[in-house]
Design an enzyme around this catalytic site. Structure first.
Site, mmCIF file in Angstrom:
data_model
loop_
_atom_site.group_PDB
_atom_site.id
_atom_site.type_symbol
_atom_site.label_atom_id
_atom_site.label_comp_id
_atom_site.label_asym_id
_atom_site.label_seq_id
_atom_site.Cartn_x
_atom_site.Cartn_y
_atom_site.Cartn_z
ATOM 1 N N HIS A 199 0.838 -1.205 0.000
ATOM 2 C CA HIS A 199 0.000 0.000 0.000
ATOM 3 C C HIS A 199 0.867 1.247 0.000
ATOM 4 C CE1 HIS A 199 -1.727 -3.301 2.546
ATOM 5 N NE2 HIS A 199 -2.467 -3.363 1.484
ATOM 6 N N GLU A 226 -2.563 -4.887 -6.140
ATOM 7 C CA GLU A 226 -3.483 -5.557 -5.200
ATOM 8 C C GLU A 226 -4.878 -5.628 -5.806
ATOM 9 O OE1 GLU A 226 -3.691 -4.161 -1.097
ATOM 10 O OE2 GLU A 226 -4.301 -6.152 -0.434
#
Lengths: 345, 345
Positions: A223, A284
């Protein structure tokens, strides 16, 4: 080629979820506990779950290969005990292995560990060995908070974790530091807990001498590094105030950031602030944010568009972010790709 | 004028720290417990602690006024019980009030609340009333985690906090959402816990209907909003996936970000991504990062330089960030400034 270092099997057939629910029910009512062999998913079901989802989007976006691990939010290491996690991790890893075998050009595995709150991390080593030696996996996901948002384990710099690091170093595999579902009502799983964990892990490394003890240990912070690149000045200043070496020498030989940042301005910052050698392409996908951004008309998680458009990057920088860095950080991935080329040659 | 909405009394005379240590010792050995009246700090000591520190840097940097509250890391609401926090908050707030009286042009107070783990937030109301009515304070600091890194209180959207919000709405004062010291070994206080709390608070608002219940309630999220602006696409996407309204209408009438981001690229992102009406100038000086950035030769926390250099800002944008927004978000500050002007006129 373009390697996505951060994909989870979020689209597994419903039978997997049903089995897990039975396993959880069995914790309080042992009569309902399923056996691992009760779960039956055919190759056709696996193919269908991938080809219309991750693989479809990979082909549309021009992503060649995804490092593929079990669904992060489903790891839920806070549920049950070590035996619960052992069975669950074994099942999830085997499914990822089968996906990689069914689509060998497009997926290669990374292991979920059978972590359990309070259990010694060395109990994860057998599953790790199995995943590397039998399944050809090239990395692990390491959950710094098996309590699920209560943060009851020692920091990643604590010797508690060293048995795992010793095995990672021996196998020369990196860990993506990735938490699972939050069972703390304060933390939304994908909107707070994930990002907080990324920031927390980085700071645990910053305040420690972990990489003096393990000079070849490598962490991928997902992230986009949580809050870290946005606050890079803060972290440089804290390192200075805490009398640590500059971040470049102290951490950046061992810590890498993925590109799971879902808008252009964020990726622009990431690629401007963090040295290009420390950035690994990832999306992701299909994950926390699956929708289409009304401002662009494209998926939020279509991170390739942001990398392609990042003004500060040169062509050779993109080559590093898309491929070269991943092959350096995941040497077993590089070896697998080389072996393929040799077979084809 | 330039208003810094985020300053703490980090340079209080050593007698304050000594008194607090005695108070903590008294928790286990009541014979050592000090009385509030045992703490004696003269006006000269207060003046010296400010004029060579915060005020000196404010004058050097051209900052006119700081909204000044007790040292955040010293609030430590996890220590002792409600009575411990009541006495400690009263002492710390009184010192900030005295600083504001000694330097009325340059400081105006914001209150630390006497929060205590497990205590009903309505127990904070009398201190809040005192600070607003007797001291002329214009805001409060609200700690979403009085447990100090264990996150044992309900989310900010829970009715648990409503008695406090009712008083804030009545007085028309905003809260800066600011945690204190982490006593969880996983979280470094200023490098992880502060930023995590900012992200967490924003997500608690996003998933709730808090501002439907309190349309005029206002939160200032410090430290540039934690990870939020860097991941603005993620949050926009999560809002969409969770079927919330767009962030502009759902949160941005009530949530504001300060500019405590300690490098140019971070402030560039903040000012590009977040609407200018939602950005409040702040430096949190003298705070977590006190050093000089070797890359610039200036203090990391000299955030005015970053705002002045942010390419996306027009002159009228800077006027909003430096002054107008703060006067709108802190109406009692605006009223105090108007009253001053009238006296001078």
């Amino acid at each position: 080629m373009i390697i996505d270092c951060h994909g989870h099997y979020t689209t597994a057939p419903a039978a997997l979820d049903a089995w897990r629910k039975q396993q959880i029910a069995g914790l309080t009512d042992p009569g309902r506990a399923p056996r691992a062999s009760d779960l039956r998913i055919s190759d056709d079901e696996l193919r269908a779950s991938i080809s219309g989802n991750q693989l479809k989007q990979m082909l549309e976006r021009g992503i060649d290969l995804t490092i593929f691990s079990p669904r992060a939010s489903f790891m839920a290491h806070h549920i049950g005990d070590l035996e619960t996690s052992r069975t669950w991790a074994a099942i999830c890893n085997e499914l990822c292995c089968r996906v990689a075998e069914l689509f060998p050009e497009h997926f290669i595995g990374a292991a979920m560990l059978p972590q359990s709150l309070g259990a010694d991390p060395k109990t994860c080593v057998p599953e790790l060995e199995r995943c590397v030696n039998e399944y050809g996996f090239v990395a692990v996901n390491l959950n710094p908070d098996p309590s699920g948002g209560h943060w009851k384990s020692p920091p990643l710099s604590d010797r508690h974790w060293y048995p795992l690091y010793e095995k990672m170093v021996e196998y020369d595999i990196p860990a993506m530091v990735h938490v699972s579902t939050s069972c703390n009502a304060c933390f939304h799983t994908t909107g707070a807990h994930y990002l907080n964990a990324d920031t927390t892990a980085f700071m645990q490394c910053l305040t420690s001498d972990l990489f003096r003890d393990f000079p070849t240990l490598r962490f991928v912070i997902p992230h986009g590094g949580g809050a870290v690149p946005y606050h890079w000045g803060r972290f440089r200043g804290l390192a200075q105030a805490l009398d640590r070496p500059p971040l470049e020498t102290h951490l950046l030989k061992n810590v890498f950031f993925d590109t799971c940042v879902y808008h252009q301005a964020g990726v622009d910052l990431l690629t401007k602030v963090i040295p290009v050698d420390n950035i690994l392409f990832a999306s992701e996908m299909i994950g926390a944010v699956r929708g289409i951004d009304p401002q662009t008309g494209f998926h939020f998680d279509d991170t390739r568009r942001y990398i392609d458009a990042a003004a500060s990057l040169k062509k050779e920088d993109r080559q590093k972010i898309y491929e070269t860095n991943a092959r350096r950080v995941y040497p077993r991935l590089d070896a697998a790709l080389r072996a393929r080329t040799e077979i084809l040659a």
